[in-house]
Design a protein around this motif. Structure first.
Motif, PDB file in Angstrom:
ATOM      1  N   ILE A  70      49.603  38.582  34.740  1.00  0.00           N
ATOM      2  CA  ILE A  70      49.407  39.775  35.568  1.00  0.00           C
ATOM      3  C   ILE A  70      48.977  39.305  36.953  1.00  0.00           C
ATOM      4  CG2 ILE A  70      46.945  40.103  35.025  1.00  0.00           C
ATOM      5  CD1 ILE A  70      47.511  43.122  34.868  1.00  0.00           C
ATOM      6  N   THR A  71      49.323  40.050  37.976  1.00  0.00           N
ATOM      7  CA  THR A  71      48.972  39.696  39.354  1.00  0.00           C
ATOM      8  C   THR A  71      47.937  40.666  39.902  1.00  0.00           C
ATOM      9  OG1 THR A  71      51.170  38.761  39.760  1.00  0.00           O
ATOM     10  CG2 THR A  71      49.876  39.368  41.696  1.00  0.00           C
ATOM     11  N   ILE A  72      46.917  40.114  40.551  1.00  0.00           N
ATOM     12  CA  ILE A  72      45.877  40.919  41.196  1.00  0.00           C
ATOM     13  C   ILE A  72      46.088  40.860  42.707  1.00  0.00           C
ATOM     14  CG2 ILE A  72      43.408  41.385  41.383  1.00  0.00           C
ATOM     15  CD1 ILE A  72      42.991  39.390  39.069  1.00  0.00           C
ATOM     16  N   LYS A  73      46.109  42.004  43.337  1.00  0.00           N
ATOM     17  CA  LYS A  73      46.195  42.063  44.793  1.00  0.00           C
ATOM     18  C   LYS A  73      44.784  42.054  45.371  1.00  0.00           C
ATOM     19  CE  LYS A  73      48.042  44.966  48.545  1.00  0.00           C
ATOM     20  NZ  LYS A  73      48.751  46.229  48.863  1.00  0.00           N
ATOM     21  N   GLU A  74      44.553  41.190  46.349  1.00  0.00           N
ATOM     22  CA  GLU A  74      43.256  41.042  47.015  1.00  0.00           C
ATOM     23  C   GLU A  74      42.115  40.903  45.986  1.00  0.00           C
ATOM     24  OE1 GLU A  74      43.659  43.191  51.209  1.00  0.00           O
ATOM     25  OE2 GLU A  74      43.784  44.616  49.564  1.00  0.00           O
ATOM     26  N   PRO A  75      42.160  39.860  45.175  1.00  0.00           N
ATOM     27  CA  PRO A  75      41.179  39.710  44.092  1.00  0.00           C
ATOM     28  C   PRO A  75      39.743  39.537  44.556  1.00  0.00           C
ATOM     29  CG  PRO A  75      42.428  37.687  44.398  1.00  0.00           C
ATOM     30  CD  PRO A  75      43.094  38.729  45.241  1.00  0.00           C
ATOM     31  N   MET A  76      39.536  38.987  45.765  1.00  0.00           N
ATOM     32  CA  MET A  76      38.184  38.705  46.208  1.00  0.00           C
ATOM     33  C   MET A  76      37.463  39.919  46.801  1.00  0.00           C
ATOM     34  SD  MET A  76      37.638  35.850  45.116  1.00  0.00           S
ATOM     35  CE  MET A  76      38.793  34.840  44.204  1.00  0.00           C
ATOM     36  N   LYS A  77      38.156  41.076  46.812  1.00  0.00           N
ATOM     37  CA  LYS A  77      37.465  42.301  47.212  1.00  0.00           C
ATOM     38  C   LYS A  77      36.371  42.649  46.211  1.00  0.00           C
ATOM     39  CE  LYS A  77      40.559  44.956  50.185  1.00  0.00           C
ATOM     40  NZ  LYS A  77      41.321  46.235  50.339  1.00  0.00           N
ATOM     41  N   ALA A  78      36.639  42.368  44.942  1.00  0.00           N
ATOM     42  CA  ALA A  78      35.654  42.615  43.880  1.00  0.00           C
ATOM     43  C   ALA A  78      35.929  41.617  42.749  1.00  0.00           C
ATOM     44  CB  ALA A  78      35.748  44.045  43.377  1.00  0.00           C
ATOM     45  N   PRO A  79      35.677  40.317  42.992  1.00  0.00           N
ATOM     46  CA  PRO A  79      36.092  39.285  42.034  1.00  0.00           C
ATOM     47  C   PRO A  79      35.427  39.389  40.666  1.00  0.00           C
ATOM     48  CG  PRO A  79      34.645  38.361  43.714  1.00  0.00           C
ATOM     49  CD  PRO A  79      35.005  39.741  44.168  1.00  0.00           C
ATOM     50  N   PHE A  80      34.162  39.828  40.625  1.00  0.00           N
ATOM     51  CA  PHE A  80      33.458  39.886  39.346  1.00  0.00           C
ATOM     52  C   PHE A  80      33.889  41.090  38.509  1.00  0.00           C
ATOM     53  CE2 PHE A  80      30.553  37.534  42.172  1.00  0.00           C
ATOM     54  CZ  PHE A  80      30.555  36.325  41.489  1.00  0.00           C
ATOM     55  N   CYS A  81      34.693  41.968  39.099  1.00  0.00           N
ATOM     56  CA  CYS A  81      35.261  43.096  38.366  1.00  0.00           C
ATOM     57  C   CYS A  81      36.751  42.884  38.122  1.00  0.00           C
ATOM     58  CB  CYS A  81      35.029  44.394  39.147  1.00  0.00           C
ATOM     59  SG  CYS A  81      35.843  45.834  38.440  1.00  0.00           S
ATOM     60  N   LEU A  82      37.505  42.599  39.198  1.00  0.00           N
ATOM     61  CA  LEU A  82      38.961  42.537  39.099  1.00  0.00           C
ATOM     62  C   LEU A  82      39.461  41.401  38.216  1.00  0.00           C
ATOM     63  CD1 LEU A  82      39.929  43.288  42.829  1.00  0.00           C
ATOM     64  CD2 LEU A  82      40.184  44.812  40.856  1.00  0.00           C
ATOM     65  N   ILE A  83      38.858  40.219  38.331  1.00  0.00           N
ATOM     66  CA  ILE A  83      39.361  39.071  37.571  1.00  0.00           C
ATOM     67  C   ILE A  83      39.060  39.205  36.074  1.00  0.00           C
ATOM     68  CG2 ILE A  83      39.302  36.563  37.316  1.00  0.00           C
ATOM     69  CD1 ILE A  83      38.682  36.436  40.360  1.00  0.00           C
ATOM     70  N   PRO A  84      37.802  39.486  35.669  1.00  0.00           N
ATOM     71  CA  PRO A  84      37.569  39.695  34.229  1.00  0.00           C
ATOM     72  C   PRO A  84      38.384  40.852  33.665  1.00  0.00           C
ATOM     73  CG  PRO A  84      35.487  39.393  35.376  1.00  0.00           C
ATOM     74  CD  PRO A  84      36.545  39.545  36.437  1.00  0.00           C
ATOM     75  N   ASN A  85      38.556  41.912  34.442  1.00  0.00           N
ATOM     76  CA  ASN A  85      39.339  43.056  33.967  1.00  0.00           C
ATOM     77  C   ASN A  85      40.813  42.687  33.766  1.00  0.00           C
ATOM     78  OD1 ASN A  85      37.151  44.742  33.882  1.00  0.00           O
ATOM     79  ND2 ASN A  85      37.685  45.914  35.705  1.00  0.00           N
ATOM     80  N   ALA A  86      41.327  41.783  34.608  1.00  0.00           N
ATOM     81  CA  ALA A  86      42.715  41.344  34.433  1.00  0.00           C
ATOM     82  C   ALA A  86      42.888  40.672  33.076  1.00  0.00           C
ATOM     83  CB  ALA A  86      43.106  40.391  35.563  1.00  0.00           C
ATOM     84  N   TYR A  87      41.938  39.827  32.716  1.00  0.00           N
ATOM     85  CA  TYR A  87      41.986  39.189  31.390  1.00  0.00           C
ATOM     86  C   TYR A  87      41.897  40.244  30.295  1.00  0.00           C
ATOM     87  CZ  TYR A  87      41.602  34.408  33.150  1.00  0.00           C
ATOM     88  OH  TYR A  87      41.859  33.198  33.768  1.00  0.00           O
ATOM     89  N   LYS A  88      41.045  41.249  30.503  1.00  0.00           N
ATOM     90  CA  LYS A  88      40.888  42.294  29.488  1.00  0.00           C
ATOM     91  C   LYS A  88      42.178  43.096  29.315  1.00  0.00           C
ATOM     92  CE  LYS A  88      37.833  46.057  28.056  1.00  0.00           C
ATOM     93  NZ  LYS A  88      36.644  46.872  28.396  1.00  0.00           N
TER      94      LYS A  88
END
Length: 230
Positions: free
Chosen positions: A170-188
């Motif tokens: 899966i691809t995240i757009k602008e992941p560092m806007k909220a890295p502690f939310c967006l990145i773990p959620n992508a794995y979920k």
């Protein structure tokens, strides 16, 4: 998050299952499923159990949690074959290891005269409970993908290799806007998709079981998240 929204999310995760297809599996009418998803009525407990069994989720997840976390920051989920590659890696254990590990392998790229380095990274789990609980440390490994034709002395760089492997991504757009939310959620999101569709995670010492790759496109930062699958 409502039960109805969670049900709709799970249904779509289930290979794009329609309301009618779900209704057939549960022995109810399509209109009933529609009412459930609109939160107009709620299923009886036996139907909730059937739904949990069908989608391999818990009652708590279905009724209380926000399962639909794939918003506009995420791309569609895809299955991708990653071709065989060689790499060198560097792992750091500290309170903030990601930047240190990535910067280290970028210095390696300069030493090897690689103009456009491809860097990937993943959590490095080999920590003691004391490091985690007392010192709030975690581990992170970064790897530099070696381009074809790059000569790296195995004895000096400890060059590793991986055969062609299939991943769910899966691809995240602008992941560092909220890295502690967006990145773990992508794995979920990926793991939920895998669970619903019966896709098994592949864990093998010969492969990288999951990793992240950051890059820019038209000036916008992106991150691809990968999990190895059977």
């Amino acid at each position: 998050m409502s039960f109805g929204q969670n049900l709709q999310f799970l249904r779509k995760m289930g290979s794009g299952m329609t309301q009618e297809e779900l209704a057939d599996k549960l022995g109810v009418s399509r209109q009933t499923v529609s009412k459930w998803e609109l939160d107009m009525v709620y299923p009886e407990i036996n139907k909730l159990v059937e739904i949990c069994n069908l989608f391999s989720c818990s009652m708590d997840e279905l009724v209380r949690e926000n399962m639909n976390i794939s918003d506009e920051a995420y791309s569609d989920i895809r299955i991708e074959t990653v071709e065989a590659f060689r790499y060198i890696r560097y792992a750091v254990i500290s309170t903030e290891p990601e930047e240190d590990a990535i910067n280290h392998v970028r210095q390696w790229a300069k030493a090897l005269n690689i103009q456009h380095p491809e860097v990937i990274g993943w959590d490095f789990p080999m920590l003691s409970q004391e490091q985690v609980n007392v010192y709030n440390m975690h581990g992170y490994a970064a790897a530099l993908i070696l381009e074809d034709g790059v000569a790296a002395d195995d004895a000096k760089w400890n060059v590793l290799s991986q055969e062609t492997q299939k991943y769910i991504a899966i691809t995240i757009k602008e992941p560092m806007k909220a890295p502690f939310c967006l990145i773990p959620n992508a794995y979920k999101v990926l793991m939920t998709h895998m669970k619903v569709n019966g896709i098994a995670h592949k864990e093998d010492k010969k492969i990288i079981s999951c990793f992240e790759k950051e890059y820019e496109k038209n000036g916008i930062p992106y991150m691809d998240v990968y999990i190895a699958i059977e």
